[in-house]
Design an enzyme around this catalytic site. Structure first.
Site, PDB file in Angstrom:
ATOM      1  N   GLU A 107      10.635  -4.390   1.228  1.00  0.00           N
ATOM      2  CA  GLU A 107      10.066  -5.122   2.358  1.00  0.00           C
ATOM      3  C   GLU A 107      10.230  -6.625   2.169  1.00  0.00           C
ATOM      4  OE1 GLU A 107       6.504  -2.035   3.698  1.00  0.00           O
ATOM      5  OE2 GLU A 107       6.106  -3.541   2.169  1.00  0.00           O
ATOM      6  N   GLY A 167       0.812  -1.213   0.000  1.00  0.00           N
ATOM      7  CA  GLY A 167       0.000   0.000   0.000  1.00  0.00           C
ATOM      8  C   GLY A 167       0.844   1.261   0.000  1.00  0.00           C
ATOM      9  N   GLY A 168       2.065   1.143   0.541  1.00  0.00           N
ATOM     10  CA  GLY A 168       2.986   2.273   0.550  1.00  0.00           C
ATOM     11  C   GLY A 168       4.025   2.195  -0.544  1.00  0.00           C
TER      12      GLY A 168
END
EC number: 5.3.1.6
Length: 236
Positions: free
Chosen positions: A112, A105-106
């Site tokens: 990540e 979402g970011g």
């Protein structure tokens, strides 16, 4: 007259704190991205400042987490300087009953994924609204694509039955650009019955750097909920 505390904000703070409390002195820590993980970074800094926690270093997954770590006094390192990661703490946009995730979402899912999969222990911090029976129920799959390949990748995803949409910036003219200088397609599927296979298929499309399906990597999921107006944290 005091302003009542926002229970959702308090819940995110409690989940972030619960995750930060699982970090031990001497650890190499993957620092995730997002609003809940931001509280984790803040509490790690507070534990360091108080002397309760010592000799940790963080590996940020985004420019955002790097800035927050510096703000709260969490020392940073890089993957070039370490040979392992003890623990990673990160959020998610969806979590299914098997602890498979959709993240991104970011627009930080590529970094990540590198950090979270390397970690000996990966802890996910979410609110109860992120729990779903099937991935893709409420959140599209983010796919990071190098700019020159955006059209052929879009066509390939459509051929798979996906509905890709180029993520556009907010308060910015044009598309979202990742920390790697790429674009993001948010892909909606009617059903995701086999997330393990779909992750591989998407990543095998030439021009795709990484997608936001994370399978078989989460060890602990900490879920924050507001019950009777009070924040509660439980573990999956």
């Amino acid at each position: 007259m005091s302003i009542p505390a926002d229970p959702v904000k308090l819940m995110k703070q409690e989940v972030g704190k619960a995750a930060a409390n699982l970090v031990k002195s001497g650890s190499i820590v993957g620092l995730g991205t997002g609003s809940t993980t931001a509280y984790t970074i803040q509490y790690l800094g507070e534990r360091l400042k108080s002397g309760e926690l010592k000799d940790i270093v963080g590996i940020p997954t985004s420019f955002q987490s790097e800035v927050l770590a510096k703000e709260y006094g969490v020392p940073l390192t890089t993957l070039d300087a370490v040979d392992h990661i003890d623990i990673a703490i990160d959020g998610a946009d969806e979590v299914d009953p098997h602890k498979n995730l959709i993240k991104g979402g970011g627009a930080a899912h590529t970094r990540e994924k590198v950090v979270d999969y390397l970690a000996k222990q990966f802890i996910v911090v979410v609110d109860g609204g992120k729990l779903v029976e099937r991935l893709g129920s409420s959140f599209a799959v983010p796919v990071e694509v190098i700019p020159m390949a955006i059209t052929p990748v879009t066509n390939a995803i459509k051929a798979l039955g996906g509905k890709p949409e180029l993520r556009m910036g907010v308060k910015k003219a044009g598309p979202v650009i990742t920390d790697q200088g790429n674009m993001v397609l948010d892909v909606t599927f009617d059903r995701i019955d086999d997330p393990i296979n779909l992750e591989k298929i998407l990543n095998n499309i030439p021009g795709v750097l990484e997608n936001g399906i994370f399978v078989n990597c989460a060890d602990i999921v900490l879920v924050g909920e507001v019950i009777d107006g009070k924040p509660v944290v439980r573990q999956l």
